[in-house]
Design a protein around this motif. Structure first.
Motif, short mmCIF file in Angstrom:
data_model
loop_
_atom_site.label_atom_id
_atom_site.label_comp_id
_atom_site.label_asym_id
_atom_site.label_seq_id
_atom_site.Cartn_x
_atom_site.Cartn_y
_atom_site.Cartn_z
N TYR A 4 -37.96 -12.87 -56.12
CA TYR A 4 -38.42 -11.57 -56.58
C TYR A 4 -39.95 -11.49 -56.64
O TYR A 4 -40.52 -10.41 -56.50
N THR A 5 -40.61 -12.60 -56.89
CA THR A 5 -42.08 -12.58 -56.90
C THR A 5 -42.64 -12.72 -55.49
O THR A 5 -43.72 -12.19 -55.20
N SER A 6 -41.93 -13.41 -54.62
CA SER A 6 -42.41 -13.58 -53.25
C SER A 6 -42.36 -12.29 -52.45
O SER A 6 -43.16 -12.09 -51.53
N SER A 7 -41.42 -11.41 -52.80
CA SER A 7 -41.26 -10.19 -52.01
C SER A 7 -42.49 -9.29 -52.04
O SER A 7 -43.04 -8.96 -50.98
N PRO A 8 -43.01 -8.87 -53.20
CA PRO A 8 -44.19 -8.01 -53.18
C PRO A 8 -45.44 -8.72 -52.67
O PRO A 8 -46.26 -8.13 -51.96
N VAL A 9 -45.59 -10.00 -53.04
CA VAL A 9 -46.77 -10.74 -52.57
C VAL A 9 -46.71 -10.92 -51.05
O VAL A 9 -47.73 -10.84 -50.36
N GLY A 10 -45.51 -11.15 -50.52
CA GLY A 10 -45.36 -11.27 -49.07
C GLY A 10 -45.72 -9.99 -48.34
O GLY A 10 -46.27 -10.01 -47.23
N LEU A 11 -45.42 -8.84 -48.95
CA LEU A 11 -45.83 -7.57 -48.34
C LEU A 11 -47.34 -7.41 -48.36
O LEU A 11 -47.95 -6.92 -47.40
N LEU A 63 -56.77 -12.34 -57.06
CA LEU A 63 -57.26 -13.47 -56.26
C LEU A 63 -57.87 -12.99 -54.95
O LEU A 63 -58.88 -13.52 -54.49
N LYS A 64 -57.26 -11.98 -54.34
CA LYS A 64 -57.80 -11.45 -53.09
C LYS A 64 -59.18 -10.84 -53.29
O LYS A 64 -60.11 -11.08 -52.49
N LYS A 85 -53.37 -19.04 -60.21
CA LYS A 85 -52.91 -18.03 -61.16
C LYS A 85 -51.41 -18.24 -61.37
O LYS A 85 -50.67 -18.56 -60.43
N SER A 86 -50.96 -18.02 -62.61
CA SER A 86 -49.55 -18.21 -62.93
C SER A 86 -48.76 -16.96 -62.60
O SER A 86 -49.23 -15.83 -62.77
N SER A 87 -47.52 -17.17 -62.14
CA SER A 87 -46.61 -16.06 -61.86
C SER A 87 -45.64 -15.81 -63.01
O SER A 87 -44.74 -14.99 -62.88
N GLU A 88 -45.83 -16.50 -64.14
CA GLU A 88 -44.93 -16.35 -65.28
C GLU A 88 -45.33 -15.17 -66.15
O GLU A 88 -46.50 -14.80 -66.24
N SER A 93 -43.64 -8.36 -61.53
CA SER A 93 -44.76 -7.48 -61.86
C SER A 93 -46.06 -8.25 -62.05
O SER A 93 -47.14 -7.75 -61.73
N VAL A 94 -45.97 -9.48 -62.55
CA VAL A 94 -47.17 -10.30 -62.75
C VAL A 94 -47.69 -10.83 -61.42
O VAL A 94 -48.91 -10.80 -61.15
N ALA A 95 -46.81 -11.33 -60.57
CA ALA A 95 -47.23 -12.00 -59.33
C ALA A 95 -48.07 -11.10 -58.42
O ALA A 95 -49.13 -11.52 -57.94
N PRO A 96 -47.66 -9.86 -58.12
CA PRO A 96 -48.50 -9.04 -57.25
C PRO A 96 -49.85 -8.68 -57.86
O PRO A 96 -50.85 -8.53 -57.14
#
Length: 283
Positions: free
Chosen positions: A152-159, A136-137, A115-118, A127-130
């Protein structure tokens, strides 16, 4: 006749005893050979081969379990070093190599979902990445996440991955904040700004530099802010060894900037301190 009978009987007895001893030894030798040929050791080897064939046939009949990796990276923006056109061929080659060798992941088949994070502008979107991570989950229940790369995209996905107890592997996420213990699921395979700050600190300590002036420019309040996060590594490391730091922010787009006054302020307030100038560019 009687005498002759007496003479022959002892000779016949000795001959018979010798024959019995001879054939007894031969029989024992023959019996040992037969036991060796048809004994347990001879029977085990074909049985082992049969068991191995049975195990291989059982594995061939057993359905393989899929291991899905969830990939969240920029689809087309090649300005990011972790963009999918750069990273994708390596991921696909690694998956082909693993699937071609049954000894690496027996009874398993490795695959991935991308999935794209753009966003619509081709920029990493927090907002798209999480959202795509949740998709996907729910759809694949992946064993691990590859990406995102932007901070900025890694932060919410990492949580999310920490809550799901799923590993997240990234070559990005270089910001200092990822070292605070809030993101234990993240494994960073690339360079980080914290290590860059430690490197800069070692240079300062080696040469005895205690006064610093750093000019950082082009701090866009969108996208990944590479200059801002890169300077943050050195900024935090200097504070950790009790070097005073001061930051100053100016924006060229709002009012005309008096650069002479900025240099005067640096000269007066930067003695014995590290001064960081941040130019904010509004886009």
């Amino acid at each position: 006749r009687g005498g002759t009978q007496v003479l022959i009987d002892p000779l016949w007895k000795r001959t018979t005893d010798s024959a019995k001893m001879f054939w007894g030894k031969e029989a024992c030798t023959l019996l040992m050979i037969l036991l060796f040929l048809v004994g347990p050791s001879a029977g085990r080897e074909p049985r082992r081969r049969s068991m191995r064939r049975h195990a291989r046939a059982h594995r061939a009949r057993q359905p393989q379990q899929n291991i899905t990796l969830a990939v969240i990276l920029p689809r087309s923006n090649m300005n990011y070093p972790w963009a999918w056109p750069r990273v994708g061929p390596a991921v696909e080659r690694a998956i082909r190599t693993i699937n071609s060798d049954p000894t690496l992941l027996p009874d398993h088949h490795l695959t991935y979902a991308f999935k794209s994070s753009e966003d619509e502008n081709g920029i990493c979107s927090e907002s798209v990445a999480p959202l795509v991570a949740v998709d996907l989950k729910l759809a694949y229940d992946p064993w691990a996440f590859i990406g995102p790369g932007c901070s900025y995209t890694s932060s919410p996905v990492g949580l999310f991955t920490t809550h799901w107890e799923v590993p997240m592997i990234t070559a990005g996420a270089p910001a200092v904040a990822f070292y605070g213990g809030i993101y234990p699921s993240i494994t960073n395979t690339g360079p980080t700004h914290k290590k860059l700050g430690r490197f800069g600190l070692q240079i300062c300590q080696n040469f005895g530099w205690r006064e610093h002036v750093t000019l950082m420019f082009s701090d866009n309040k969108v996208d990944d802010r590479p200059c801002y996060f890169a300077m943050e590594g050195l900024y935090t490391e200097l504070k950790n060894i009790n070097i005073s730091t001061q930051d100053s922010v100016f924006e060229e787009s709002k009012t005309p900037i008096n650069y002479s006054q900025i240099l005067t302020d640096i000269q007066s307030s930067g003695r014995g301190e590290s001064l960081f100038l941040f130019q904010q560019r509004i886009t």
